[in-house]
Design a protein around this motif. Sequence first.
Motif, PDB file in Angstrom:
ATOM      1  N   ALA A 166      57.348   1.659   1.504  1.00 32.06           N
ATOM      2  CA  ALA A 166      58.226   2.368   0.816  1.00 32.06           C
ATOM      3  C   ALA A 166      57.963   4.033  -0.044  1.00 32.06           C
ATOM      4  O   ALA A 166      59.005   4.619   0.207  1.00 32.06           O
ATOM      5  CB  ALA A 166      58.305   1.026  -0.627  1.00 32.06           C
ATOM      6  N   ARG A 193      57.064  -3.615  -4.982  1.00 35.13           N
ATOM      7  CA  ARG A 193      58.242  -2.869  -4.773  1.00 35.13           C
ATOM      8  C   ARG A 193      59.078  -1.019  -5.102  1.00 35.13           C
ATOM      9  O   ARG A 193      59.296  -0.644  -3.443  1.00 35.13           O
ATOM     10  CB  ARG A 193      59.635  -3.419  -5.958  1.00 35.13           C
ATOM     11  N   ASN A 194      57.651  -0.994  -5.220  1.00 35.42           N
ATOM     12  CA  ASN A 194      57.629   0.826  -5.282  1.00 35.42           C
ATOM     13  C   ASN A 194      56.461   1.015  -4.836  1.00 35.42           C
ATOM     14  O   ASN A 194      56.660   2.462  -4.177  1.00 35.42           O
ATOM     15  CB  ASN A 194      57.728   1.327  -6.908  1.00 35.42           C
ATOM     16  N   GLN A 233      54.800  -7.504  -8.665  1.00 35.85           N
ATOM     17  CA  GLN A 233      56.411  -7.229  -8.242  1.00 35.85           C
ATOM     18  C   GLN A 233      56.654  -5.407  -7.875  1.00 35.85           C
ATOM     19  O   GLN A 233      57.226  -4.847  -6.947  1.00 35.85           O
ATOM     20  CB  GLN A 233      57.395  -7.850  -8.671  1.00 35.85           C
ATOM     21  N   TYR A 234      56.221  -4.883  -9.651  1.00 38.65           N
ATOM     22  CA  TYR A 234      56.127  -3.467  -9.107  1.00 38.65           C
ATOM     23  C   TYR A 234      55.731  -3.004  -8.637  1.00 38.65           C
ATOM     24  O   TYR A 234      56.108  -1.985  -7.514  1.00 38.65           O
ATOM     25  CB  TYR A 234      56.459  -3.195 -10.782  1.00 38.65           C
TER      26      TYR A 234
END
Length: 262
Positions: A247, A241-242, A237-238
């Motif tokens: 992103a 997400r990033n 997830q890290y």
Amino acid sequence: VALPYASPLVHYAAWAAPVRVVLWPCLHDEPYAYMEPVRLLLESVWGVMFLSPEEKDLPVRCFGLCLRHAAILGGGVTRSAVLETPQWAGPFDALLYTGRLEDGKNLSLLYNYVQRYADEGGNIRLIVLGQGPLAPPRHQAFEYRGFVSDQDKLTACASTLALCQPSLNESFSISMMEAWLAARPVLVHGDCAVTRGHVRRSQGGLWFQDYDEFVGAVQWLQANPALAARMGQNGQQYVLRNYSWPAVVNRFEGLIRRWQEA
């Protein structure tokens, strides 16, 4: 957009047109980084985008540099095909190293720890992927596969206990991100601020600073498969997400707009 900082072409571009250069330095805490041309490069370009907070901290806090524009961008990681396949059912009985096989990656230390623990009767095996002058010892604890395809590498990430990244000099670490995309935890050296910072922020693994801590971390991961899997999911997830490319590109465009307005 120029990278990395050690390339002569990057320096030539900055000398020729510093206000038109955005530098993506990939900076390490190494002797080159302390040289005067590097200070001049970082302070002259229009903007500097760093891969991690710890990389940004190096020139600002350690070198005392005054940068015209600076921000943390991160690196883009391609979403792995492993995510579209069923999760590996186990058992997760081996560590994995993937990358360049050279002493600059602190591989000698990892080889020493693995062989020492195996000789003491420990349950450990290290799969090594990559090429370079520092191949693993001829010992039953090591499985050397050499250079493999991206798919085989990602499958290996998904089927091992954890990726071990022992390097002391990293600005980002793609191999860690790939292991997390495969939902497996990572084990890093505690003296590398960048990799330790990723582990702290993601809660996606463990770190060690000596042999006893290395063995303790391996034993803990083996004894706690559910929590190890949770760490891998945290890391996944890290990354999504990033550090997905959308992103990173959105952050890049936003930074350029704010710098232009300023």
